[in-house]
Design a protein around this motif. Structure first.
Motif, short mmCIF file in Angstrom:
data_model
loop_
_atom_site.label_atom_id
_atom_site.label_comp_id
_atom_site.label_asym_id
_atom_site.label_seq_id
_atom_site.Cartn_x
_atom_site.Cartn_y
_atom_site.Cartn_z
N MET A 138 0.83 -1.27 -0.06
CA MET A 138 -0.07 0.03 -0.07
C MET A 138 0.89 1.20 -0.01
O MET A 138 1.86 1.23 0.61
N ILE A 139 0.60 2.22 -0.67
CA ILE A 139 1.16 3.32 -0.71
C ILE A 139 1.43 4.06 0.33
O ILE A 139 2.48 4.98 0.59
N LYS A 140 0.37 4.09 1.37
CA LYS A 140 0.62 4.79 2.46
C LYS A 140 1.60 4.20 3.41
O LYS A 140 2.03 5.11 4.46
N GLU A 141 1.95 2.89 3.30
CA GLU A 141 2.99 2.43 4.14
C GLU A 141 4.44 2.76 3.39
O GLU A 141 5.45 2.38 4.07
N ARG A 142 4.57 3.31 2.29
CA ARG A 142 5.89 3.55 1.78
C ARG A 142 6.74 4.65 2.38
O ARG A 142 6.23 5.44 3.29
N GLY A 173 -5.46 8.99 0.54
CA GLY A 173 -6.84 8.16 0.85
C GLY A 173 -7.83 8.44 -0.45
O GLY A 173 -8.28 7.27 -0.80
N LEU A 174 -7.59 9.34 -1.36
CA LEU A 174 -8.18 9.32 -2.50
C LEU A 174 -7.80 8.17 -3.64
O LEU A 174 -8.48 7.72 -4.08
N ILE A 175 -6.33 8.18 -3.48
CA ILE A 175 -6.03 7.29 -4.39
C ILE A 175 -6.24 5.75 -3.99
O ILE A 175 -6.55 5.05 -5.15
N GLU A 176 -6.19 5.53 -2.67
CA GLU A 176 -6.73 4.22 -2.29
C GLU A 176 -8.41 3.95 -2.47
O GLU A 176 -8.47 2.92 -2.74
N TYR A 177 -8.98 5.03 -1.99
CA TYR A 177 -10.44 4.77 -2.19
C TYR A 177 -11.02 4.67 -3.62
O TYR A 177 -11.67 3.63 -3.84
N ASN A 223 -9.05 3.25 -5.98
CA ASN A 223 -8.37 2.24 -6.63
C ASN A 223 -7.41 2.84 -7.63
O ASN A 223 -7.42 2.04 -8.58
N LEU A 224 -6.75 3.86 -7.70
CA LEU A 224 -5.77 4.54 -8.66
C LEU A 224 -4.49 3.84 -8.50
O LEU A 224 -3.98 3.44 -7.44
N ASP A 225 -3.63 4.20 -9.54
CA ASP A 225 -2.40 3.80 -9.74
C ASP A 225 -1.43 4.45 -8.52
O ASP A 225 -1.75 5.76 -8.48
N SER A 226 -0.40 3.99 -8.06
CA SER A 226 0.37 4.78 -7.11
C SER A 226 0.96 6.07 -7.84
O SER A 226 1.30 6.91 -6.92
N SER A 227 1.37 6.06 -8.92
CA SER A 227 1.70 7.23 -9.81
C SER A 227 0.98 8.47 -9.61
O SER A 227 1.42 9.38 -9.85
N MET A 228 -0.33 8.36 -9.16
CA MET A 228 -1.20 9.39 -9.11
C MET A 228 -0.90 10.35 -7.86
O MET A 228 -1.35 11.47 -7.79
N ILE A 229 0.17 9.80 -7.09
CA ILE A 229 0.88 10.46 -5.85
C ILE A 229 1.28 11.87 -6.53
O ILE A 229 1.71 12.72 -5.92
N ASN A 230 1.83 11.64 -7.66
CA ASN A 230 2.55 12.72 -8.48
C ASN A 230 1.69 13.96 -8.70
O ASN A 230 2.25 14.91 -9.14
N LYS A 231 0.36 13.65 -8.91
CA LYS A 231 -0.43 14.88 -9.38
C LYS A 231 -0.29 15.95 -8.39
O LYS A 231 -0.48 15.68 -7.14
N THR A 232 -0.99 17.17 -8.90
CA THR A 232 -1.43 18.22 -7.76
C THR A 232 -2.90 17.68 -7.60
O THR A 232 -3.55 17.12 -7.81
N GLU A 233 -3.05 18.34 -6.04
CA GLU A 233 -4.63 18.15 -5.90
C GLU A 233 -5.44 18.52 -6.78
O GLU A 233 -6.63 17.73 -6.93
N ALA A 234 -5.45 19.70 -7.58
CA ALA A 234 -6.35 19.95 -8.73
C ALA A 234 -6.34 18.62 -9.69
O ALA A 234 -7.50 18.34 -10.06
N GLN A 235 -5.11 18.44 -10.13
CA GLN A 235 -5.05 17.43 -11.13
C GLN A 235 -5.62 15.94 -10.79
O GLN A 235 -6.77 15.38 -11.47
N LEU A 236 -5.63 15.75 -9.49
CA LEU A 236 -6.00 14.46 -8.87
C LEU A 236 -7.58 14.54 -8.83
O LEU A 236 -8.40 13.58 -9.06
N SER A 237 -8.15 15.81 -8.36
CA SER A 237 -9.57 15.68 -8.25
C SER A 237 -10.18 15.98 -9.72
O SER A 237 -11.40 15.20 -9.97
#
Length: 242
Positions: free
Chosen positions: A1-5, A174-178, A180-194
């Motif tokens: 899980m990405i939160k444990e990285r 939380g959004l990425i896991e909820y 079920n998105l790819d871990s690479s989405m952590i690289n996005k800005t908040e606006a891009q992810l939303s």
């Protein structure tokens, strides 16, 4: 899980004309610090050990990630630094090799404030380096010590800022896991992810309705009623005139 990285705070200082760079980092959990001075092999060792870690930085999206990728890819980081700072070229435009380096990053910069300003607001020591970043020779030992101190100070301050805005990191994870998105989405800005989650798309026509919003009757502003009064003037709603 990405939160444990593993989360690693990182910062680079590059003296382009001196062909010299420093990388300082700090583990968020263990708080262990590490400094690398102009040593690509050591940086590669750390990078290969932490390919799945999340690298955290202030302006990491615009600068530090590209220096890290350049060193890993065998591209001259000094030239990359010059392109980013002197020529204002976006990192993704500089060299295609940089795109092949997988990296998980989290940006904590404040759009309106520099790291030094945030240090001031936190009551911290605002440290500046007396070493000229346009130095055209290899720095001596005293200068290197000062640059290391300066770089690590920024890492420590970034660490403190990250502690204050950690809720943003947790929200992103939380959004990425909820969803079920790819871990690479952590690289996005908040606006891009939303935008990605909401499947928002830029309209193919010009929007001129930014002023057309209604102020709800139940809004209770107490002493801040002047804000409502300001927005009730339609001339104040035109962001192009502000």
């Amino acid at each position: 899980m990405i939160k444990e990285r593993r989360r690693i705070i990182i910062d680079f200082e590059v003296l382009s004309k001196a062909n010299f760079w420093i990388c300082c980092m700090k583990d968020y959990k263990t708080q262990k610090e590490h400094t690398i001075i102009n040593d690509r092999e050591e940086l590669l060792r750390v990078f290969n050990k932490n390919k799945d870690s999340v690298w955290v930085g202030y302006n990491i999206r615009g600068y530090d990630q590209w220096i890290l990728k350049a060193i890993v890819a065998g591209v001259d980081p000094c030239k990359v630094s010059d392109m980013l700072i002197e020529h204002k070229v976006s990192g993704w435009k500089i060299d295609r090799k940089l795109h092949k380096i997988p990296l998980y990053i989290f940006e904590i910069s404040d759009t309106y404030r520099s790291l030094k300003e945030l240090e001031l607001f936190m009551g911290e020591d605002i440290r500046e380096s007396t070493v000229d970043f346009n130095l055209n020779r290899y720095p001596n030992n005293k200068e290197i010590d000062e640059l290391v101190s300066y770089c690590m100070h920024d890492v420590k301050m970034t660490f403190k800022v990250f502690e204050q805005v950690y809720y943003r990191y947790e929200a992103q994870i939380g959004l990425i896991e909820y969803f079920n998105l790819d871990s690479s989405m952590i690289n996005k800005t908040e606006a891009q992810l939303s935008s990605y989650i909401l499947q928002a798309k830029k309209p193919n026509y010009e929007r001129n309705d930014t002023k057309d919003f209604r102020i709800i009757d139940t809004l209770n502003l107490n002493k801040y009623k002047y804000i409502k009064n300001w927005y009730e003037d339609y001339n104040n709603r035109d962001l192009k005139n502000i």
